[in-house]
Design an enzyme around this catalytic site. Structure first.
Site, PDB file in Angstrom:
ATOM      1  N   GLN A 215       0.836  -1.210   0.000  1.00 56.45           N
ATOM      2  CA  GLN A 215       0.000   0.000   0.000  1.00 56.45           C
ATOM      3  C   GLN A 215       0.865   1.251   0.000  1.00 56.45           C
ATOM      4  O   GLN A 215       0.346   2.356  -0.101  1.00 56.45           O
ATOM      5  CB  GLN A 215      -0.900   0.020   1.247  1.00 56.45           C
ATOM      6  CG  GLN A 215      -1.911  -1.105   1.280  1.00 56.45           C
ATOM      7  CD  GLN A 215      -2.797  -1.076   2.513  1.00 56.45           C
ATOM      8  OE1 GLN A 215      -2.989  -2.110   3.136  1.00 56.45           O
ATOM      9  NE2 GLN A 215      -3.350   0.076   2.876  1.00 56.45           N
TER      10      GLN A 215
ATOM     11  N   ARG B 266      -9.184  -0.856   7.889  1.00 57.26           N
ATOM     12  CA  ARG B 266     -10.068   0.292   7.664  1.00 57.26           C
ATOM     13  C   ARG B 266     -10.253   1.093   8.939  1.00 57.26           C
ATOM     14  O   ARG B 266     -11.364   1.329   9.382  1.00 57.26           O
ATOM     15  CB  ARG B 266     -11.418  -0.211   7.178  1.00 57.26           C
ATOM     16  CG  ARG B 266     -11.673   0.185   5.737  1.00 57.26           C
ATOM     17  CD  ARG B 266     -12.938  -0.418   5.242  1.00 57.26           C
ATOM     18  NE  ARG B 266     -13.408   0.310   4.088  1.00 57.26           N
ATOM     19  CZ  ARG B 266     -13.826  -0.262   2.972  1.00 57.26           C
ATOM     20  NH1 ARG B 266     -13.800  -1.562   2.849  1.00 57.26           N
ATOM     21  NH2 ARG B 266     -14.269   0.461   1.987  1.00 57.26           N
ATOM     22  N   CYS B 267      -9.148   1.502   9.536  1.00 63.04           N
ATOM     23  CA  CYS B 267      -9.201   2.001  10.908  1.00 63.04           C
ATOM     24  C   CYS B 267      -8.890   3.481  11.046  1.00 63.04           C
ATOM     25  O   CYS B 267      -9.107   4.046  12.111  1.00 63.04           O
ATOM     26  CB  CYS B 267      -8.210   1.227  11.752  1.00 63.04           C
ATOM     27  SG  CYS B 267      -6.511   1.600  11.284  1.00 63.04           S
TER      28      CYS B 267
ATOM     29  N   GLU C 136     -12.705   4.782   4.960  1.00 64.18           N
ATOM     30  CA  GLU C 136     -12.808   4.065   6.227  1.00 64.18           C
ATOM     31  C   GLU C 136     -14.035   4.431   7.049  1.00 64.18           C
ATOM     32  O   GLU C 136     -14.360   3.730   8.015  1.00 64.18           O
ATOM     33  CB  GLU C 136     -11.527   4.284   7.037  1.00 64.18           C
ATOM     34  CG  GLU C 136     -10.349   3.647   6.328  1.00 64.18           C
ATOM     35  CD  GLU C 136      -9.020   4.093   6.900  1.00 64.18           C
ATOM     36  OE1 GLU C 136      -8.206   3.225   7.242  1.00 64.18           O
ATOM     37  OE2 GLU C 136      -8.797   5.299   7.021  1.00 64.18           O
TER      38      GLU C 136
END
Ligand code: MCN
Ligand code: CUM
Length: 783
Positions: free
Chosen positions: A220, A367-368, A737
Site C-alpha cells: 500500500q 479500515r481504521c 474508512e
C-alpha cells in the site's frame, strides 16, 4: 446510473470504473501472477509455540532435500546484521528468530527451492529444539510485577511499551468531581484481522549483471517500502525498484514491511535469481498485522438534563510481541484522541498504555484511520449508556450535544481542529429517511408483545488525510503526497501518483480530477501508481488519505499545467495572456467567445509551436502538504430484530448517511461505503481472533475467522450530505474508512436497544447468537 468514461466535465459524476474490465475478467496482474525466468520459491518455517527458547536448529536434512537451493536461519541473517529489522513504530522485530520466539506462527527458518511444493516439504525437515517458556496472552496479566518479561532484547525490563495521553487531566477530573451524573463502561474492541482476499507476498529479483534489485510486492506504500528496504539492508536506494502491481485488497494489512519480504530479498541477493514468497491464508491471519485489541474504559460526566460535560478514557492496548503498528511517529495510539467524536465536551482526558503479549504484532489495520475505529465505537457506545441512565432517547441526547455548525472550525479538547460539519442536518436527514418516530412506535408495540426489536444509532466523526507534515511522519519521512502529470502531443495524459490503490478506484477518480481540471475526458487520462521508478515520492494509500493528499496534489498539479497551457493558448490566440479565459473546456479570448483553443490544441502546440521564451513540453509535478486533516462524518442507523429461539440478530435495515465533502465519483463512494459497512457488520457479529492460555491462535483460517458472504450481508441504504472541506482544493474529504469506523457502534447499540427491557447494559463484540441466546435464557425468555 453509471456514465461512460468519455463524459466531459466528469467531476462528481458516476463514471464507470476504468480498472474493472481487467479485474472482473480475471486479467489483473497480482504478485503471484509474476513469473520470471529461473524463479525460485520460498517457504517459511513457523513456530508452533507462542513463547519458547530455541536451543538448536538442524537444517541438514532440509538442505539435502530435492530441489532445495538455500536454507536460511536467524543465525545466517545475524551474520549479515539482518536478524532483526526496524518496525514502522520505532521498535525492532525479528526477521527469523535467533534465540527465542514470541508468538505462535513466528518466522523461524526459510527454505528456497525450485518449486513451492519442494520448499514446503523441506521446511518440514528442519529440526528445531524448543524449550517452552511461560506464555502471556492477557495484557493486564502482562503488566503484573511477576509476569515473565517477553522482550529480553530491550533495556526496559517490563512488558509495558509506552504511556500516551491527550487532553487536560486536571480540568477533566475537576468536572467529574462536581458532575451530577457520571456513567462508566468497560468496552473491549476485540482482536480482528483485515484478511484481504489476496494474502501478502513478493518476488525479489536481484540481477547481478545490473546490480539492480526489483521487488514486486503487495504494498500500500511502495516508496515507504523502498526506503525501508534501503535502510534495513543497506542496499543503495536508487538501485531498488519497488513495484506494487494490482493488489487484491489491503485494508491496512499491506502497509508494514514483513519478515518474508526481507528473507526473499536476502535469498535473491545470495542466489542471484528471482525468489517468490506468497503467504498462505493461515500465515496471513496468524502472523501479519492484526487490528484493534483495545481494552477501553470510558466515563462521561453530564448534567441531569443530558448536557455532556467531560470525557475520561483509559485504555490498555495489546500490541503483541513487537510494537509494529504503522502509526505516525508522534501518535503511538494513532488518532485515538478523536474519541470526543461529534460532541462538544468542555474537557477530555485520554490515556493509553501499550503492552507486549505473546501474540503477533500490529494493531493499525482494517479500515481504521489509525485507531479511529476504536475511538468511534467507544464514544458512540457510551453515549448510549448515558442515554439509558438518563432515560433519554439516544437521538435526543445526541442532538443536544453535537458541535454546532457555527462552531467550525472547532478545536476539540484533545487538540484537533475539525474543518467543517453540520452534524444536526445530517442526523436529521437520517432520522427522517429511516422513519425514526414510526420505528419507535413499532418497537413499543413489539416489546409489549414480548418481541425484541432495536434501533441503533452512531453519529461519528472521522479524521483522515495525514499529513500535515509538521506533525505526521512515518520512519521520519514527512507525510505529504504527490502527483506528476504529462500531457502528450495529442492531448492524451499519463498521471502518476505517490499513493497506491488496492481496489478503491483511483484509476478512475484521479483521472476524473485531472480530466475536469484540463477539460478532457476520463478516457484521455491514464493513472499509474505503484512503481517507485516512475511515480513521484509519496507515502501511500491508507488512513483514507489518498483523496485528501494525492487527490489535492493531482488537482493542483493539473492547475500548474493549465497555467502553462494558458501562456501557449495566448500565443495561439494571438492575444495577451491576461485576455485569455478558461471555461472548463477551452481557452477563449475575453469578450470574444467565438475564438477558442482546447487543451488538445495547446498540447499539440506545446511540442510543435512553442512561443519564444517558453519551455517546450507540457508536464508538471506537485508535492502537496495538507494544512490540516479532513473530518468526514456520518449518521448511521441500524434496525434489528432478535430471534428469541436462537439469539440470532437479523439486521432488517441499515441506513448510512455520509458526509465526505464534495464527491468525485458518487458510485465509487457508494461502493466504498457498502464495502466498509460489510466489514463493520462482520466485526460486530462474526469476527474475532481469540488465543488460548498457551497462546495458540484459535482462528487461523476462514473456517474459524469468518468473512461475510453476500448471503450474510444486509441490504445497505445510503444517502449523503455535502459539507465541503474549506482547505482541500476540491472541497473533498476522505471516505474509505468511514463506514467501518461508524458502523460497529450502530449494530451493537441496536442489539442493546432491543434488549433494553431486560436491563442489559453492554455486550462485547462479536455479538454471536449464543451470547444473546444466553441472556434471553437467563431472563426466562427462551428455554
Ligand atoms: N472518493 C470520492 N470522493 C470523495 C472521497 C473519496 O470519489 N470525497 C473516492 C476516491 O477518489 C477513491 C475512493 O473514493 O477512489 C476512496 O478514497 P479515500 O477515502 O481517499 O481513501 P483511499 O483511496 O486512501 O483508500 C484507503 C481506504 C483504506 S485506508 C482502507 S483500509 C480501505 C479502503 O480505502 N481498503 C480498501 N477501501 C478499500 N476498498 C477496496 N476495494 N480495497 C481495499 O483494500
Ligand atoms: Cu487502518 S487500515 Mo487503511 O489505513 O489502510
Amino acid at each position: 446510473m453509471a456514465l461512460p468514461q468519455t463524459e466531459l466535465r466528469p467531476m462528481g459524476k458516476p463514471i464507470l470504473r476504468k480498472e474493472d474490465p481487467r479485474l472482473i475478467r480475471g486479467k489483473g496482474r497480482f504478485v503471484d501472477d509474476i513469473l520470471l525466468p529461473n524463479m525460485l520459491h520460498l517457504c517459511i518455517l513457523r513456530s508452533p509455540y507462542a513463547h519458547a527458547r530455541i536451543r538448536r536448529i538442524d537444517t541438514s536434512k532440509a538442505e539435502a532435500a530435492p530441489g532445495v537451493k538455500l536454507v536460511l536461519t536467524g543465525e545466517d541473517l545475524a551474520k549479515m546484521n539482518l536478524a532483526w529489522m526496524p518496525t514502522l513504530a520505532g521498535d525492532v522485530q525479528m526477521v527469523l528468530a535467533t534465540d527465542k520466539v514470541l508468538f505462535q506462527y513466528q518466522e523461524v527458518a526459510a527454505v528456497v527451492a525450485e518449486t513451492r511444493a519442494q520448499a514446503e516439504d523441506a521446511i518440514q525437515l528442519i529440526e528445531v529444539d524448543y524449550e517452552p517458556l511461560p506464555v502471556v496472552v492477557d495484557p493486564f496479566k502482562a503488566l503484573e510485577p511477576d509476569a515473565p518479561i517477553l522482550r529480553e532484547d530491550k533495556e526496559k525490563k517490563s512488558n509495558h511499551i509506552w504511556h500516551w495521553e491527550a487532553g487536560d487531566r486536571e480540568e477533566t477530573d475537576a468536572i467529574f468531581r462536581e458532575a451530577p451524573v457520571v456513567v462508566k463502561q468497560n468496552v473491549r474492541f476485540q482482536r480482528v484481522h483485515p484478511s484481504p482476499l489476496e494474502p501478502c507476498g513478493c518476488v525479489a529479483d536481484y540481477n547481478p549483471a545490473t546490480g539492480k534489485l526489483v521487488v514486486y510486492v503487495t504494498s500500500q506504500a511502495p516508496h515507504v517500502h523502498r526506503t525501508a528496504i534501503a535502510l534495513t539492508t543497506g542496499f543503495p536506494e536508487h538501485m531498488i525498484q519497488v513495484i506494487s502491481p494490482d493488489v487484491g485488497g489491503g485494508f491496512g494489512n499491506k502497509v508494514p514491511l514483513y519478515p518474508g519480504y526481507v528473507v526473499a530479498i536476502v535469498a535473491s541477493l545470495k542466489l542471484g535469481v528471482p525468489v517468490k514468497w506468497i503467504e498462505t491464508r493461515t500465515e496471513n491471519i496468524a502472523s501479519t498485522h492484526f487490528a484493534r485489541d483495545y481494552h477501553m474504559t470510558a466515563e462521561i460526566a453530564a448534567t441531569e438534563d443530558g448536557k455532556m460535560l467531560a470525557l475520561r478514557v483509559k485504555t490498555i492496548a495489546d500490541h503483541g510481541a513487537f510494537d509494529a503498528t504503522a502509526n505516525p511517529t508522534k501518535y503511538p495510539a494513532g488518532l485515538y484522541s478523536i474519541v470526543t467524536g461529534s460532541y462538544d465536551f468542555k474537557a477530555a482526558f485520554v490515556e493509553v498504555d501499550g503492552v507486549h503479549t505473546n501474540k503477533p504484532p500490529g494493531g493499525v489495520a482494517y479500515r481504521c484511520s489509525f485507531r479511529v475505529t476504536e475511538a468511534s465505537y467507544l464514544i458512540e457506545r457510551v453515549v448510549d449508556v448515558l442515554a439509558r441512565r438518563l432515560k433519554m432517547d439516544p437521538a435526543e441526547l445526541r442532538l443536544r450535544n453535537f458541535i454546532r455548525k457555527e462552531q467550525f472550525p472547532y478545536r476539540s479538547p484533545t487538540g484537533w481542529v475539525y474543518d467543517s460539519g453540520d452534524y444536526e442536518k445530517t442526523f436529521k436527514l437520517a432520522l427522517e429517511r429511516i422513519g425514526y418516530e414510526e420505528l419507535r412506535k413499532e418497537q413499543k408495540e413489539k416489546w409489549a408483545r414480548g418481541e425484541f426489536m432495536g434501533i441503533g444509532i452512531s453519529t461519528f466523526t472521522e479524521i483522515v488525510g495525514a499529513g500535515p507534515a509538521h506533525s505526521f511522519d512515518i520512519l521520519g519521512i514527512k507525510m505529504f503526497d504527490s502527483a506528476e502529470i504529462r500531457v502528450h502531443p495529442t492531448g492524451k495524459v499519463i498521471a502518476r501518483l505517490g499513493v497506491r490503490h488496492q481496489g478503491q478506484g483511483h484509476e478512475t477518480t484521479f483521472a476524473q480530477i485531472i480530466a475536469e481540471e484540463l477539460g478532457l475526458s476520463v478516457d484521455d487520462v491514464v493513472v499509474e501508481e505503484g512503481d517507485t521508478d516512475t511515480a513521484p515520492y509519496g507515502l501511500g494509500t491508507y488512513a483514507s488519505r489518498s483523496t485528501p493528499t494525492a487527490g489535492a496534489a493531482a488537482a493542483l498539479c493539473a492547475r500548474r499545467i493549465r497555467d502553462k497551457a494558458r501562456k501557449i493558448a495566448a500565443h495561439l490566440l494571438e492575444v495577451n495572456e491576461d485576455d485569455v479565459v478558461w471555461d472548463g473546456a477551452a481557452f477563449s479570448v475575453k469578450g470574444l467567445p467565438g475564438r477558442s483553443v482546447t487543451m488538445k490544441d495547446v498540447a499539440f502546440a506545446a511540442y510543435t509551436n512553442v512561443p519564444d521564451g517558453i519551455e517546450p513540453g507540457l508536464e508538471a509535478s506537485y508535492y502537496y502538504n495538507p494544512p490540516n486533516l479532513t473530518f468526514p462524518y456520518g449518521a448511521y442507523i441500524a434496525v434489528v430484530d432478535i430471534d428469541k429461539g436462537t439469539g440470532a440478530v437479523k439486521v432488517r435495515r441499515f441506513l448510512a448517511v455520509d458526509d465526505c465533502g464534495n464527491v468525485i465519483n458518487p458510485m465509487i463512494v457508494e461502493g466504498q461505503v457498502h464495502g466498509g459497512l460489510t466489514e463493520g457488520f462482520a466485526i460486530a457479529f462474526m469476527q474475532d481472533i481469540p488465543y488460548d492460555a498457551d497462546g495458540n491462535c484459535l482462528a487461523p483460517n476462514w473456517m474459524d475467522y469468518l468473512v461475510p458472504t453476500a448471503w450474510d450481508t444486509p441490504r445497505w441504504e445510503t444517502d449523503r450530505t455535502v459539507t465541503p472541506s474549506p482547505h482541500h482544493p476540491l472541497g473533498a474529504k476522505g471516505v474509505g474508512e468511514s463506514p467501518n469506523v461508524g458502523s460497529p457502534a450502530a449494530f451493537v447499540n441496536a442489539v442493546l436497544d432491543a434488549l433494553s427491557p431486560l436491563g442489559v447494559e453492554h455486550i462485547d463484540m462479536p455479538i454471536y447468537p449464543w451470547k444473546v441466546w444466553k441472556i434471553l435464557r437467563e431472563h426466562g425468555i427462551t428455554e
